[in-house]
Design an enzyme around this catalytic site. Structure first.
Site, PDB file in Angstrom:
ATOM      1  N   ASN A 135      29.643  46.722  48.355  1.00  0.00           N
ATOM      2  CA  ASN A 135      30.176  45.871  49.429  1.00  0.00           C
ATOM      3  C   ASN A 135      29.823  46.520  50.770  1.00  0.00           C
ATOM      4  O   ASN A 135      30.386  47.555  51.123  1.00  0.00           O
ATOM      5  CB  ASN A 135      31.695  45.764  49.243  1.00  0.00           C
ATOM      6  CG  ASN A 135      32.365  44.909  50.303  1.00  0.00           C
ATOM      7  OD1 ASN A 135      31.762  44.567  51.317  1.00  0.00           O
ATOM      8  ND2 ASN A 135      33.617  44.580  50.067  1.00  0.00           N
ATOM      9  N   HIS A 190      29.921  36.478  50.467  1.00  0.00           N
ATOM     10  CA  HIS A 190      30.126  37.907  50.729  1.00  0.00           C
ATOM     11  C   HIS A 190      30.050  38.666  49.401  1.00  0.00           C
ATOM     12  O   HIS A 190      30.597  38.237  48.385  1.00  0.00           O
ATOM     13  CB  HIS A 190      31.488  38.109  51.388  1.00  0.00           C
ATOM     14  CG  HIS A 190      31.873  39.540  51.506  1.00  0.00           C
ATOM     15  ND1 HIS A 190      31.029  40.495  52.019  1.00  0.00           N
ATOM     16  CD2 HIS A 190      33.019  40.196  51.155  1.00  0.00           C
ATOM     17  CE1 HIS A 190      31.630  41.669  51.994  1.00  0.00           C
ATOM     18  NE2 HIS A 190      32.841  41.510  51.473  1.00  0.00           N
ATOM     19  N   CYS A 224      34.682  41.819  56.874  1.00  0.00           N
ATOM     20  CA  CYS A 224      33.611  41.324  55.990  1.00  0.00           C
ATOM     21  C   CYS A 224      33.219  39.874  56.293  1.00  0.00           C
ATOM     22  O   CYS A 224      32.201  39.395  55.795  1.00  0.00           O
ATOM     23  CB  CYS A 224      34.007  41.468  54.525  1.00  0.00           C
ATOM     24  SG  CYS A 224      34.457  43.151  54.090  1.00  0.00           S
TER      25      CYS A 224
HETATM   26  O1  UT7 Z   1      35.722  42.517  51.180  1.00  0.00           O
HETATM   27  C1  UT7 Z   1      36.802  42.442  50.306  1.00  0.00           C
HETATM   28  C2  UT7 Z   1      36.853  43.784  49.631  1.00  0.00           C
HETATM   29  N1  UT7 Z   1      37.722  43.925  48.531  1.00  0.00           N
HETATM   30  C3  UT7 Z   1      37.529  43.384  47.303  1.00  0.00           C
HETATM   31  O2  UT7 Z   1      36.689  42.596  47.020  1.00  0.00           O
HETATM   32  C4  UT7 Z   1      38.454  43.889  46.253  1.00  0.00           C
HETATM   33  C5  UT7 Z   1      38.997  42.822  45.367  1.00  0.00           C
HETATM   34  N2  UT7 Z   1      39.680  43.462  44.268  1.00  0.00           N
HETATM   35  C6  UT7 Z   1      39.017  43.967  43.208  1.00  0.00           C
HETATM   36  O3  UT7 Z   1      37.819  43.840  43.119  1.00  0.00           O
HETATM   37  C7  UT7 Z   1      39.818  44.635  42.130  1.00  0.00           C
HETATM   38  O4  UT7 Z   1      41.184  44.508  42.408  1.00  0.00           O
HETATM   39  C8  UT7 Z   1      39.428  46.137  41.982  1.00  0.00           C
HETATM   40  C9  UT7 Z   1      38.035  46.262  41.418  1.00  0.00           C
HETATM   41  C10 UT7 Z   1      39.514  46.845  43.326  1.00  0.00           C
HETATM   42  C11 UT7 Z   1      40.411  46.840  41.038  1.00  0.00           C
HETATM   43  O5  UT7 Z   1      40.439  46.162  39.796  1.00  0.00           O
HETATM   44  P1  UT7 Z   1      41.840  45.845  39.108  1.00  0.00           P
HETATM   45  O6  UT7 Z   1      41.556  45.216  37.823  1.00  0.00           O
HETATM   46  O7  UT7 Z   1      42.671  45.111  40.102  1.00  0.00           O
HETATM   47  O8  UT7 Z   1      42.391  47.318  38.822  1.00  0.00           O
HETATM   48  P2  UT7 Z   1      43.750  48.006  39.295  1.00  0.00           P
HETATM   49  O9  UT7 Z   1      43.692  48.363  40.748  1.00  0.00           O
HETATM   50  O10 UT7 Z   1      44.919  47.190  38.812  1.00  0.00           O
HETATM   51  O11 UT7 Z   1      43.684  49.333  38.454  1.00  0.00           O
HETATM   52  C12 UT7 Z   1      43.650  49.310  37.024  1.00  0.00           C
HETATM   53  C13 UT7 Z   1      43.493  50.726  36.521  1.00  0.00           C
HETATM   54  C14 UT7 Z   1      44.499  51.709  37.120  1.00  0.00           C
HETATM   55  O12 UT7 Z   1      44.870  52.609  36.098  1.00  0.00           O
HETATM   56  P3  UT7 Z   1      46.263  52.463  35.325  1.00  0.00           P
HETATM   57  O13 UT7 Z   1      47.315  52.555  36.386  1.00  0.00           O
HETATM   58  O14 UT7 Z   1      46.214  51.110  34.670  1.00  0.00           O
HETATM   59  O15 UT7 Z   1      46.238  53.617  34.380  1.00  0.00           O
HETATM   60  C15 UT7 Z   1      43.713  52.425  38.177  1.00  0.00           C
HETATM   61  O16 UT7 Z   1      44.217  53.726  38.425  1.00  0.00           O
HETATM   62  O17 UT7 Z   1      42.213  51.251  36.865  1.00  0.00           O
HETATM   63  C16 UT7 Z   1      42.353  52.507  37.529  1.00  0.00           C
HETATM   64  N3  UT7 Z   1      41.257  52.681  38.460  1.00  0.00           N
HETATM   65  C17 UT7 Z   1      40.089  53.250  38.156  1.00  0.00           C
HETATM   66  N4  UT7 Z   1      39.640  53.812  37.024  1.00  0.00           N
HETATM   67  C18 UT7 Z   1      38.398  54.311  37.022  1.00  0.00           C
HETATM   68  C19 UT7 Z   1      41.206  52.262  39.767  1.00  0.00           C
HETATM   69  N5  UT7 Z   1      40.009  52.586  40.288  1.00  0.00           N
HETATM   70  C20 UT7 Z   1      39.310  53.190  39.315  1.00  0.00           C
HETATM   71  C21 UT7 Z   1      37.997  53.725  39.256  1.00  0.00           C
HETATM   72  N6  UT7 Z   1      37.583  54.273  38.088  1.00  0.00           N
HETATM   73  N7  UT7 Z   1      37.165  53.709  40.315  1.00  0.00           N
END
Ligand code: UT7
Length: 321
Positions: free
Chosen positions: A278, A248, A115
């Site tokens: 993204n 980005h 990216c």
């Molecule tokens: O170019 C760089 C690219 N990457 C990025 O920019 C990513 C940077 N990171 C992020 O933006 C965030 O970490 C995410 C948006 C990817 C995830 O957000 P988070 O607040 O870190 O969520 P998490 O991974 O800790 O997941 C929280 C909950 C989980 O459920 P439980 O275990 O708490 O029950 C996940 O299973 O959200 C759940 N979850 C979803 N629920 C609905 C994960 N993805 C999804 C989804 N829809 N798409």
């Protein structure tokens, strides 16, 4: 004679109609519009049609940028494509693009910095032009990330989209590009990677994008703020001297946190993540092209571009348009 480079044209291409979060739910992904919007700010993305490639999208974006610059493809002497989703293992997407544009003889190669790729590529092109060896450069970020996503992994598949953005740079007697800074930290390979390869006709390892979301989030905010300050200082400017910040486009919360840490009001920050998702190396040139073409970015204004991504890589480039 001193050589500088200036931006002469921009272009962008997004495939097909927008695919909304509800469209993803309708396709069977266990997610919701509310979750995606709240965590990321993404409302829609564009996805390449079956068979549509990074090079095809790069060609569309490149033709727009060349048209704005008033430069013929045959006159380019440098073509760089930033991509992590090339059409082939080889030759480079830059050579495929060169063939599609009908250019012969230009220096052509790909840059792989995920990216951050477009910011890397633009900085490299600037250095070629400053050295005096090259005069007219095409720099493209083009990606079909939809092909390396695990559509069973809701934590990643909702975040990305496809597209291409392009810039034409040309040699000038006054700057243009004022400063750039590029960095990487290979100790962070594992937080964002596609850890697979093709060997003996088979994929070995894992051919899908894997990410530790929270580690990426924290690292991104830190390095984007650091490199923005570093790049401004290299140009003897303060963040307050910027007219526009184009980070980005991965997540609205990363974008807002970076803008806030730099003390910039939100209407100086160009945002497309809500409509593009993204698009990796394409995200910065797509956002730049949008803000140039809708008249927000005007000649003489100062713009800071920023990339961050797998590697871990990050970089910034400051230019006067
Ligand atoms: O170019 C760089 C690219 N990457 C990025 O920019 C990513 C940077 N990171 C992020 O933006 C965030 O970490 C995410 C948006 C990817 C995830 O957000 P988070 O607040 O870190 O969520 P998490 O991974 O800790 O997941 C929280 C909950 C989980 O459920 P439980 O275990 O708490 O029950 C996940 O299973 O959200 C759940 N979850 C979803 N629920 C609905 C994960 N993805 C999804 C989804 N829809 N798409």
């Amino acid at each position: 004679m001193t050589h500088y480079s200036r931006l002469a044209g921009t272009g962008g291409y997004l495939p097909g109609p927008p695919v909304t979060n509800d469209d993803l739910v309708a396709r069977g992904i266990n997610t919701s519009d509310d979750w995606i919007v709240t965590r990321t700010g993404i409302r829609a993305r564009h996805l390449a049609a079956p068979g549509q490639t990074s090079c095809q999208m790069a060609t569309e974006a490149a033709l727009q940028a060349l048209d704005m610059a008033g430069i013929a493809a045959a006159d380019l002497d440098l073509i760089i494509v930033a991509t992590s989703t090339p059409d082939y293992i080889f030759p480079s997407t830059a050579c495929l693009l060169q063939g599609a544009l009908g250019n012969r003889g230009a220096t052509a190669f790909d840059v792989q910095a995920v990216c951050s790729g477009f910011v890397y590529a633009l900085s490299i092109a600037d250095k070629f032009i400053r050295s005096g060896t090259h005069q007219k450069a095409l720099v493209v970020g083009a990606e079909t990330f939809s092909r390396i996503l695990d559509w069973q992994d809701r934590g990643t598949c909702v975040l990305f989209g496809d597209g291409a953005g392009a810039v034409v740079l040309e040699a000038a007697e006054e700057s243009g590009i004022l400063a750039s800074a590029l960095h990487a930290d290979g100790s962070l390979v594992k937080i964002l990677s596609v850890p697979g390869q093709i060997a003996h006709g088979q994929v070995t390892g894992d051919p899908f994008l894997r990410m530790e979301g929270q580690a990426v989030f924290k690292t991104a905010v830190r390095v984007l703020t650091e490199v923005a300050r570093e790049c401004c200082a290299a140009a003897n400017l303060a963040p307050a001297d910027l007219d526009w910040l184009i980070p980005h486009q991965a997540n609205i919360r990363i974008i807002e946190a970076t803008g806030k840490r730099m003390g910039l009001v939100s209407d100086k920050v160009v945002v497309t993540v809500d409509r593009h998702g993204n698009t990796s190396a394409a995200s910065v040139p797509l956002a730049l092209n949008e803000a140039v073409r809708d008249g927000r970015i005007r000649r003489g204004q100062r713009v800071l571009l920023e990339g961050v991504g797998g590697g871990f890589t990050w970089g910034a480039l400051l230019f006067e348009f």
